[in-house]
Motif scaffolding. Sequence first.
Motif, PDB file in Angstrom:
ATOM      1  N   SER A 158       0.973  -1.308  -0.004  1.00  0.00           N
ATOM      2  CA  SER A 158      -0.007  -0.183  -0.149  1.00  0.00           C
ATOM      3  C   SER A 158       0.924   1.365   0.013  1.00  0.00           C
ATOM      4  CB  SER A 158      -0.950   0.139   1.175  1.00  0.00           C
ATOM      5  OG  SER A 158      -0.141   0.134   2.577  1.00  0.00           O
ATOM      6  N   ALA A 159       0.466   2.332  -0.648  1.00  0.00           N
ATOM      7  CA  ALA A 159       0.914   3.841  -0.370  1.00  0.00           C
ATOM      8  C   ALA A 159      -0.218   4.735  -0.185  1.00  0.00           C
ATOM      9  CB  ALA A 159       1.473   4.028  -1.734  1.00  0.00           C
ATOM     10  N   ALA A 160      -0.098   5.514   0.743  1.00  0.00           N
ATOM     11  CA  ALA A 160      -1.123   6.525   1.340  1.00  0.00           C
ATOM     12  C   ALA A 160      -0.647   7.581   1.762  1.00  0.00           C
ATOM     13  CB  ALA A 160      -1.924   5.727   2.314  1.00  0.00           C
ATOM     14  N   LEU A 161      -1.489   8.745   1.852  1.00  0.00           N
ATOM     15  CA  LEU A 161      -1.359   9.811   2.693  1.00  0.00           C
ATOM     16  C   LEU A 161      -2.200   9.958   3.835  1.00  0.00           C
ATOM     17  CD1 LEU A 161      -1.244  12.408  -0.439  1.00  0.00           C
ATOM     18  CD2 LEU A 161       0.743  11.413   0.623  1.00  0.00           C
ATOM     19  N   ARG A 162      -1.610  10.615   4.625  1.00  0.00           N
ATOM     20  CA  ARG A 162      -2.472  11.022   5.926  1.00  0.00           C
ATOM     21  C   ARG A 162      -2.617  12.629   6.279  1.00  0.00           C
ATOM     22  NH1 ARG A 162      -1.333   7.869  11.036  1.00  0.00           N
ATOM     23  NH2 ARG A 162      -2.746   6.379  10.066  1.00  0.00           N
ATOM     24  N   TRP A 163      -3.725  13.200   6.191  1.00  0.00           N
ATOM     25  CA  TRP A 163      -3.768  14.644   6.564  1.00  0.00           C
ATOM     26  C   TRP A 163      -4.418  14.448   7.953  1.00  0.00           C
ATOM     27  CZ3 TRP A 163      -8.330  17.922   6.831  1.00  0.00           C
ATOM     28  CH2 TRP A 163      -7.883  19.416   6.955  1.00  0.00           C
ATOM     29  N   SER A 164      -3.593  15.108   8.845  1.00  0.00           N
ATOM     30  CA  SER A 164      -4.207  15.301  10.166  1.00  0.00           C
ATOM     31  C   SER A 164      -3.788  16.255  10.953  1.00  0.00           C
ATOM     32  CB  SER A 164      -3.183  14.099  10.584  1.00  0.00           C
ATOM     33  OG  SER A 164      -3.414  13.824  12.294  1.00  0.00           O
ATOM     34  N   PRO A 165      -4.661  17.263  11.142  1.00  0.00           N
ATOM     35  CA  PRO A 165      -4.743  18.201  12.168  1.00  0.00           C
ATOM     36  C   PRO A 165      -4.807  17.706  13.458  1.00  0.00           C
ATOM     37  CG  PRO A 165      -6.672  18.545  10.587  1.00  0.00           C
ATOM     38  CD  PRO A 165      -6.031  17.289  10.246  1.00  0.00           C
ATOM     39  N   GLU A 166      -4.859  18.421  14.653  1.00  0.00           N
ATOM     40  CA  GLU A 166      -4.984  17.876  15.941  1.00  0.00           C
ATOM     41  C   GLU A 166      -6.144  17.008  16.350  1.00  0.00           C
ATOM     42  OE1 GLU A 166      -2.859  19.933  19.262  1.00  0.00           O
ATOM     43  OE2 GLU A 166      -3.126  21.635  17.932  1.00  0.00           O
ATOM     44  N   ASN A 167      -7.270  17.380  15.714  1.00  0.00           N
ATOM     45  CA  ASN A 167      -8.150  16.508  16.135  1.00  0.00           C
ATOM     46  C   ASN A 167      -8.956  15.473  15.280  1.00  0.00           C
ATOM     47  OD1 ASN A 167      -9.071  18.571  14.302  1.00  0.00           O
ATOM     48  ND2 ASN A 167     -10.848  19.616  15.707  1.00  0.00           N
ATOM     49  N   PHE A 168      -8.551  15.428  14.086  1.00  0.00           N
ATOM     50  CA  PHE A 168      -9.190  13.979  13.133  1.00  0.00           C
ATOM     51  C   PHE A 168      -7.997  13.955  12.313  1.00  0.00           C
ATOM     52  CE2 PHE A 168     -10.180  17.859  10.783  1.00  0.00           C
ATOM     53  CZ  PHE A 168     -10.028  17.365   9.503  1.00  0.00           C
ATOM     54  N   ALA A 169      -8.155  12.736  11.545  1.00  0.00           N
ATOM     55  CA  ALA A 169      -7.218  12.584  10.502  1.00  0.00           C
ATOM     56  C   ALA A 169      -7.966  11.612   9.543  1.00  0.00           C
ATOM     57  CB  ALA A 169      -6.151  11.550  11.244  1.00  0.00           C
ATOM     58  N   VAL A 170      -7.397  12.051   8.216  1.00  0.00           N
ATOM     59  CA  VAL A 170      -8.078  11.270   6.971  1.00  0.00           C
ATOM     60  C   VAL A 170      -6.807  10.506   6.316  1.00  0.00           C
ATOM     61  CG1 VAL A 170      -9.316  11.546   4.870  1.00  0.00           C
ATOM     62  CG2 VAL A 170     -10.045  12.894   6.646  1.00  0.00           C
ATOM     63  N   ASP A 171      -7.051   9.287   6.039  1.00  0.00           N
ATOM     64  CA  ASP A 171      -6.175   8.342   5.338  1.00  0.00           C
ATOM     65  C   ASP A 171      -6.645   8.145   3.892  1.00  0.00           C
ATOM     66  OD1 ASP A 171      -4.487   8.366   7.535  1.00  0.00           O
ATOM     67  OD2 ASP A 171      -5.303   6.354   8.186  1.00  0.00           O
ATOM     68  N   PHE A 172      -5.913   8.342   2.889  1.00  0.00           N
ATOM     69  CA  PHE A 172      -6.273   7.938   1.500  1.00  0.00           C
ATOM     70  C   PHE A 172      -5.186   7.442   0.707  1.00  0.00           C
ATOM     71  CE2 PHE A 172      -6.033  12.381   1.999  1.00  0.00           C
ATOM     72  CZ  PHE A 172      -5.192  13.101   1.178  1.00  0.00           C
ATOM     73  N   GLY A 173      -5.299   6.263  -0.134  1.00  0.00           N
ATOM     74  CA  GLY A 173      -4.402   5.837  -0.645  1.00  0.00           C
ATOM     75  C   GLY A 173      -4.975   4.688  -1.339  1.00  0.00           C
ATOM     76  N   LEU A 174      -3.797   3.836  -1.867  1.00  0.00           N
ATOM     77  CA  LEU A 174      -3.914   2.646  -2.629  1.00  0.00           C
ATOM     78  C   LEU A 174      -3.536   1.403  -1.896  1.00  0.00           C
ATOM     79  CD1 LEU A 174      -3.410   3.979  -6.272  1.00  0.00           C
ATOM     80  CD2 LEU A 174      -5.629   3.453  -5.418  1.00  0.00           C
ATOM     81  N   ILE A 175      -4.142   0.079  -2.088  1.00  0.00           N
ATOM     82  CA  ILE A 175      -3.611  -0.926  -1.780  1.00  0.00           C
ATOM     83  C   ILE A 175      -3.692  -2.089  -2.901  1.00  0.00           C
ATOM     84  CG2 ILE A 175      -4.185  -0.693   0.628  1.00  0.00           C
ATOM     85  CD1 ILE A 175      -6.672  -2.653   0.214  1.00  0.00           C
ATOM     86  N   ARG A 176      -2.744  -2.853  -2.991  1.00  0.00           N
ATOM     87  CA  ARG A 176      -2.662  -3.819  -4.217  1.00  0.00           C
ATOM     88  C   ARG A 176      -1.971  -5.114  -3.957  1.00  0.00           C
ATOM     89  NH1 ARG A 176       0.969  -4.993  -8.304  1.00  0.00           N
ATOM     90  NH2 ARG A 176       0.127  -4.972 -10.388  1.00  0.00           N
ATOM     91  N   PRO A 177      -2.681  -6.175  -4.287  1.00  0.00           N
ATOM     92  CA  PRO A 177      -2.177  -7.567  -3.925  1.00  0.00           C
ATOM     93  C   PRO A 177      -0.471  -7.622  -5.029  1.00  0.00           C
ATOM     94  CG  PRO A 177      -4.505  -7.720  -4.494  1.00  0.00           C
ATOM     95  CD  PRO A 177      -4.041  -6.294  -4.572  1.00  0.00           C
ATOM     96  N   THR A 178       0.366  -8.153  -4.589  1.00  0.00           N
ATOM     97  CA  THR A 178       1.537  -8.322  -5.398  1.00  0.00           C
ATOM     98  C   THR A 178       1.525  -9.240  -6.510  1.00  0.00           C
ATOM     99  OG1 THR A 178       2.270 -10.075  -3.869  1.00  0.00           O
ATOM    100  CG2 THR A 178       2.923  -7.927  -3.330  1.00  0.00           C
ATOM    101  N   GLU A 179       0.442 -10.242  -6.733  1.00  0.00           N
ATOM    102  CA  GLU A 179       0.504 -10.869  -7.678  1.00  0.00           C
ATOM    103  C   GLU A 179      -0.328 -10.502  -8.749  1.00  0.00           C
ATOM    104  OE1 GLU A 179       2.603 -13.623  -7.783  1.00  0.00           O
ATOM    105  OE2 GLU A 179       3.407 -12.594  -6.194  1.00  0.00           O
ATOM    106  N   VAL A 180      -1.012  -9.536  -8.659  1.00  0.00           N
ATOM    107  CA  VAL A 180      -2.171  -9.115  -9.518  1.00  0.00           C
ATOM    108  C   VAL A 180      -1.387  -8.251 -10.813  1.00  0.00           C
ATOM    109  CG1 VAL A 180      -4.205  -7.507 -10.013  1.00  0.00           C
ATOM    110  CG2 VAL A 180      -3.997  -8.752  -8.009  1.00  0.00           C
TER     111      VAL A 180
END
Length: 291
Positions: free
Chosen positions: A251-273
Amino acid sequence: MRSVFFVLVLLFMVLTTETGLAQDSDSSMVRIEMADGNIFFGKILSETDTVLILQTEAIGEIELKKNKIKRRDYIDPTRIKNGDYWFENPHSTRYLFATNGLGLKKGEGYYQNTWIFFNNLNFGITDNISLGGGIVPTFLFGVSATPIWVLPKVSIPLANNKLHAAVGGLFGGVIGGGVDSFGAGLAYGVLTYGNRDHNATVGIGFGYGGGEWGRIPIFTISGMTRVKKKLYLISENYFFTSDGGGLGMISAALRWSPENFAVDFGLIRPTEVGGEFIGAPWLGVSIPLGR
């Protein structure tokens, strides 16, 4: 091969990033939040029952009325970057889903929602022991069989606050709908190098189900690095063997995180696909508690 190369590049970025931000300091530098929302950084020159004299870098010496001070925190001066205070990472103990060797502090915790359906709640019982639980609320959709799980974890700081170990697990089952079933899960151990802003983790886990432990280990390699005050790069990766060879999930992702919450968005991928498939989207939201 490309998947392994990707993971190694990410870990190189983490391990070569400055990891010198301390988590505790006896410095006299303070962060003062006023009742009107203004925030000042500086050193206390003097203090009486009614006023506090603060020496700031930006505006010099100022006098603050103590009955107008909402909060006072002693801070690590290395967290001041270009005149801006980089608050402590509020989501430092986990990557996208998996945990690392760092522990939640006593009384602190977080709520995490992933893909709308998966819900986790974790709290620090002590600085080294935490307990969490999770649920997929299928009952909201008229399905009576509900998946639930518990998440115990014990973390152990090992060396100069730069090396941390943890053991724990994810154990659960299904309740309701006449299909009550427990006794499945995963036990793990992880080792983390770094601090709460920049760290890399390796781990191993074994699954449990049907009254038996699995014989094939699952290996994890994950990392996190803080690149801006509110922005982090994250990767969480799993590898295991089977009769057909090696399998994995990266996986590779970004986290945008102020002090009171966080949002993670990225991609996950099986290695054999193969083919044109880039990855499935990941979306998660977290809210720190007890801070």
